[in-house]
Design an enzyme around this catalytic site. Structure first.
Site, short mmCIF file in Angstrom:
data_model
loop_
_atom_site.label_atom_id
_atom_site.label_comp_id
_atom_site.label_asym_id
_atom_site.label_seq_id
_atom_site.Cartn_x
_atom_site.Cartn_y
_atom_site.Cartn_z
N GLU B 222 0.88 -1.16 0.00
CA GLU B 222 0.00 0.00 0.00
C GLU B 222 0.93 1.22 0.00
O GLU B 222 1.49 1.58 1.03
CB GLU B 222 -0.90 -0.01 1.24
CG GLU B 222 -1.87 -1.19 1.28
CD GLU B 222 -3.19 -0.90 0.56
OE1 GLU B 222 -3.57 0.28 0.51
OE2 GLU B 222 -3.82 -1.85 0.06
N CYS B 257 -1.59 9.11 2.40
CA CYS B 257 -1.37 8.56 1.05
C CYS B 257 -2.48 8.93 0.08
O CYS B 257 -2.26 8.98 -1.12
CB CYS B 257 -1.22 7.05 1.12
SG CYS B 257 -2.55 6.26 2.04
#
Lengths: 480, 525
Positions: B222, B257
């Site tokens: 991720e 993110c």
């Protein structure tokens, strides 16, 4: 390698142009494959006969036939597979919609291998084009007739600007790995798999690995002779009849209860003769070994005196014709190479155990195989095998047949690989499922934003725990 | 006690091997497989969050100066909903999936059985230090695995709290926390895991992938990327502004993110947008944001300096139109807006991960100063050069039509998320069709993270694999095919000796011809 650069640029351009995403393009590629398989059937048979000495019936059963089935499935299912899926959302998310769009990954690289040079090249290719990608296929150089046939025919039957076959050996493979791919699909050995994974690090490329391992067959006792005859055929077919044992999901060795072993050996011996004849090399019913290197490898497995003495049937080798007859061994030493390495050939060790249930512990003390086979009617044993062992797949009372099933994923776990394909799983292997959340712009929950205070926190807690009533109370100032 | 010895002794290669041996033994015993064990762990995970909410908020505040409400929304509430969902759905998730079988394998029945992978390594990130360690662990445990967690060392208070609470509430024979930094992570990565789940930067992600390659270990990464926000002019501005600004500055002050990285809008609309943003920021953080208690701090001086460097460039610092205030001693950085920085500046070359928001309306006219193509994203320089130059010629009229800005987005690789604000149906459709990213949100930002029915993960440079909800369960499972073949007549066409006649029968069988199957069952050969 100038041509390679030009080729890859062309592929990238084809993909960026968006044409491979169109359903019409995907259908045309699949139809192209179907036509290829039909029109060039004889050529495919010839190539397989040349490379592996495969009989055309075996070639059809294991490669052309299954591929035809897979292309037809992809054609009839494409609309479904490409469809946008709706996802359910909880009430506080109202009014929003959530959908998942399957989109292609981009330009993908498929490494195939030599034992099913058509099947293992085209099955992944079917998934890749159905999913809308541009593709490079690198067939194995160890099956040269198949490789050059693929190179010639793919460019004729498919869109050569978006689907290319690049032939070559290790050097070409390494060179290809130096480029950026949106996915790599690899079928082959663990050694090369490591090199592929390491090369994939640079561009964070997702990989599917279809490897192998020692796929065991647990053989329980059967009372009915109908059952016995049937399963013996399936065992023999799943060992010697599938590319002479050179198959990742071929039966590698058998586990049987020691009391039943003599019966099993007799059944196998008789069955082998019935199926492959007294002189198997003459009957052309078994493929040959791919090349001298593998022939020597298999010969060395038997050269060990402690292994040679265990041969109870066969053992005949014809180096000139790269032919090894169906060979059965009884209890070779477990530390010998024949029991530590994947055999990938027509040598069938039988290992005896005190109880058939001990096979579970035996299998668990070894790396996870691609397939576990169990020939038994005992449902308790079946349940135990499924829940207590781990493998790519489990098949009861048959072998290799799972390859033709397209509603279940085909792939490994642990040392036998990761990722899967066949049927829709092939489409998924080359797809990114992209979620799209769409919100209305009516108003906004003010408590989502600063400046923060206790009241806002209380509202948030209620909302996130879907406590609508509590939410309203806090809102009205009737609760903290 | 186990957790004490792990934090006081050096965690070296020997310790890692010993840890692995313990966990493999526990896993082999089969205890993590039972529904009861999984439910017990999940219930205790819920207790960690319920009973220690304040401790958690305090630790996160100590590490990141994150306001409590932000930490609550972003970490605690999502943890709770993950646990609840797993507890509610586990029974269904664990059931084998029965599937149809075709005529080709007739007679047979088949199912897909989900089984755990074994021993999992989860490496957490620092920006949502509780969530990004424990949320994946929920999936791993629900799927029946043994787990080792390595929380981020950049958040020492949260890391040690996680170690303490996991040690106290979860079954430490199967779930362990290893605290530490590079050295400890390196020795962990040398072990053979059945899966590694990593959240963090692309640079470290590559290190993880390389280590995993040696053991053929599957990995979920991720990562991040530059998440763009395209803003059309036909929108409900007050609502959109809250969502854009909220997605950027209430998500750990841009250190997330999926936080908006940069904005693209039309030349005409930009002034309105910028004005609205400025007003919104003042409403939220006051005239002097450095005084506001509602803004998270920058995690450490290394990242602070990194952000300063992005602004250092002459061609960039002159483009600041709002904010820019900073206090290095306290690691405070005000929301900062920039207008039309050069596309080849450093701030546009890497993920910002901070409170700086470049807005593009019209690219800077620096001419051919730096035609350096972004080499990472295509296999050959040639192709990119072509699109690069095409793109530059269009620069001055680029964002007059928002559609053209999609090229700008695509040329920067596939981000973890991309956002579009518009009411124009055609623009929405083009956006969805053209822009590839981990996930897309129309008319909002970051929210898809909270929707458990959507897979959350990256594609291309932003990562591989996904999780949340059932996707977490599947991520840590092996879906095993189980085929049960019946004993009814086999076609002898399957077996040698082969013949033309057999070939014909095989064709009938494999094409799913019912007549072919009937003949086979009668035993015609």
């Amino acid at each position: 390698m100038r041509d390679l650069e030009t080729d890859l640029e062309e592929l990238r351009e084809s993909y960026t142009s968006g044409k491979t995403k169109e359903a019409s393009w995907r259908k045309s590629q699949l139809n192209g494959l179907l036509t290829l398989l039909k029109e060039k059937e004889k050529d495919i048979f010839n190539a397989l006969e040349h490379d592996l000495g495969k009989h055309y019936a075996e070639a059809y059963r294991d490669e052309v036939g299954t591929l035809t089935k897979s292309v037809n499935l992809a054609l009839s299912s494409l609309k479904d597979w490409m469809a946008v899926k709706k996802a359910k959302l909880p009430l506080p998310a109202f009014p929003s919609t959530a959908k998942v769009f399957p989109e292609p990954l981009g330009v993908v690289l498929i490494f195939s291998t030599w034992n099913f040079p058509f099947g293992l090249s085209l099955e992944p290719l079917i998934g890749a084009v159905a999913a809308g990608n541009a593709v490079v296929l690198k067939p194995s150089e160890l099956a040269p007739a198949s490789s050059s046939f693929l190179a010639a025919s793919i460019s004729t039957y498919l869109d050569k600007k978006a689907v290319k076959v690049i032939e070559g050996g290790q050097v070409v493979g390494e060179h290809l790995l130096g480029y950026k791919w949106d996915k790599i699909f690899f079928t082959g050995s663990t050694q090369v798999a490591r090199a592929v994974l390491t090369a994939a690090v640079k561009h964070i490329t997702p990989v599917t690995l279809e490897l192998g391992g020692k796929s065991p067959a647990i053989f329980d006792s059967f009372s009915s002779s109908w059952d016995k005859e049937m399963v013996i055929k399936r065992v023999l077919g799943g060992k010697f009849g599938t590319c002479a044992g050179q198959a990742c999901i071929g039966i590698d060795y058998i586990l049987v209860q020691e009391g039943y072993a003599p019966t099993l050996v007799e059944l196998l011996k008789n069955g082998t003769v019935k199926m492959f004849g007294e002189n198997p090399r003459e009957t052309k019913s078994m493929a040959r070994i791919i090349n001298k290197q593998h022939f020597s490898r298999l010969k060395n497995l038997l050269d060990d005196p402690s292994v040679k003495s265990c041969i109870v049937h066969g053992g005949g080798m014809d180096e000139h014709n790269l032919f090894i007859e169906p060979t059965i061994l009884m209890n070779p030493p477990l530390e010998a190479s024949i029991m530590t390495d994947e055999i990938f050939g027509p040598l069938l060790p039988i290992i005896t155990l005190k109880k058939i249930e001990d096979s579970i512990g035996f299998i668990n003390s070894r790396p996870k195989p691609l397939a576990i086979y169990a020939f038994t009617r005992n449902e308790t044993l079946q349940k135990r095998i499924v829940s207590e062992t781990s493998s790519g797949s489990v098949t009861f009372n048959d072998a290799v047949i799972q390859y033709a099933a397209d509603t279940v994923p085909f792939g490994g776990v642990g040392e036998s690989g990761f990722g899967s394909y066949h049927g829709k799983f092939s489409f998924d292997a080359f797809t990114h499922e992209k979620p799209v959340l769409s919100r209305a712009m009516i108003s906004e929950f003010w408590f989502r934003f600063p400046p923060w205070n206790d009241n806002k926190l209380a509202l948030t807690k209620k909302a996130y725990s879907f406590d609508y009533f509590g939410f309203v109370l806090v809102l009205l100032g009737l609760k903290k | 006690m186990a957790e004490d010895s792990e934090t006081t002794k050096v965690f070296d290669a020997e310790a890692a091997a010993s840890l692995m041996k313990d966990l493999r033994g526990s896993y082999a015993s089969g205890k993590t497989r039972s529904y009861e064990w999984r439910v017990a762990q999940l219930k205790n995970m819920m207790k960690i969050v319920d009973d220690h909410e304040q401790d958690i908020l305090d630790a996160i505040r100590a590490d990141l100066c994150k306001p409590d409400q932000e930490a609550y929304i972003a970490e605690i509430s999502i943890m709770k909903s993950s646990c609840m969902r797993a507890l509610g759905e586990l029974h269904r998730w664990m059931k084998p999936e029965k599937v149809k079988t075709s005529v080709t394998t007739f007679p047979s029945s088949a199912e897909i059985v989900s089984e755990p992978l074994g021993v999992i390594l989860i490496i957490g990130a620092w920006n949502f230090p509780l969530l990004l360690s424990l949320d994946p662990a929920i999936g791993a445990i629900a799927a029946g695995n043994a787990v080792v967690l390595k929380p981020s060392e950049l958040c020492p208070a949260t890391s040690s709290l996680i170690a303490k609470l996991v040690g106290k509430y979860l079954d430490s024979s199967c779930v362990r926390v290893v605290e530490g930094a590079v050295a400890e992570t390196s020795v962990l990565l040398e072990q053979k895991w059945d899966k590694i789940f990593f959240t963090g930067s692309g640079r470290v992600g590559r290190i993880v992938l390389a280590a995993a390659a040696k053991h053929l270990t599957p990995v979920t990464l991720e990562l991040g990327g530059k998440c763009p926000v395209v803003v059309d002019s036909d929108i409900n501005l007050p609502v959109a502004i809250k969502r854009i600004a909220g997605g950027k500055w209430t998500s750990n002050n841009g250190q997330a993110c999926i936080a908006p990285d940069y904005v693209i809008t039309t030349k005409d609309f930009a002034p309105k947008l910028i004005d609205a943003l400025k007003h919104q920021l003042e409403a939220w953080y006051g005239k002097d944001p450095l005084e506001s208690k509602d803004l998270a701090h920058i995690v450490n001086s290394h990242h602070f300096d990194r952000l300063l460097k992005l602004l250092d460039d002459d061609k960039v610092s002159g483009k600041i139109i709002h904010g820019g205030q900073r206090d290095k001693a306290n690691l405070k950085f005000a929301p900062t807006i920039l207008l039309d920085v050069p596309e080849d500046s450093m701030i546009m070359g890497e993920e910002i991960f901070g409170p700086l928001l470049p807005i593009f309306t019209n690219s800077s006219s620096d001419g051919p100063a730096s035609n350096e193509p972004v080499k990472r994203f295509v296999p050959t320089v040639g192709t990119l050069f072509q699109t690069g130059s095409l793109f530059r010629r269009q620069r001055t009229t680029m964002v007059d039509k928002l559609e053209e800005c999609f090229d700008m987005i695509i040329s920067r690789g596939k981000p973890l998320a991309a956002y579009l604000f518009t009411n124009n149906k055609k623009l929405k459709e083009k956006f969805v069709k053209t822009v590839s990213a981990g996930g897309l949100v129309i008319n909002d930002t970051v929210l898809h993270f909270a929707e458990k029915t959507l897979p959350f993960g990256g594609v291309g440079e932003s990562g591989m694999g996904s999780y949340h909800g059932k996707f977490s369960y599947d991520n840590f499972s092996h879906r095993k095919s189980v085929l049960y073949k019946g004993f009814a007549g086999d076609s002898s066409a399957r077996y040698p000796p082969y013949s033309d006649r057999k070939l014909k029968l095989l064709k009938a069988l494999l094409s799913g011809s019912v007549i072919g199957v009937i003949l086979a069952l009668i035993g015609w050969s």
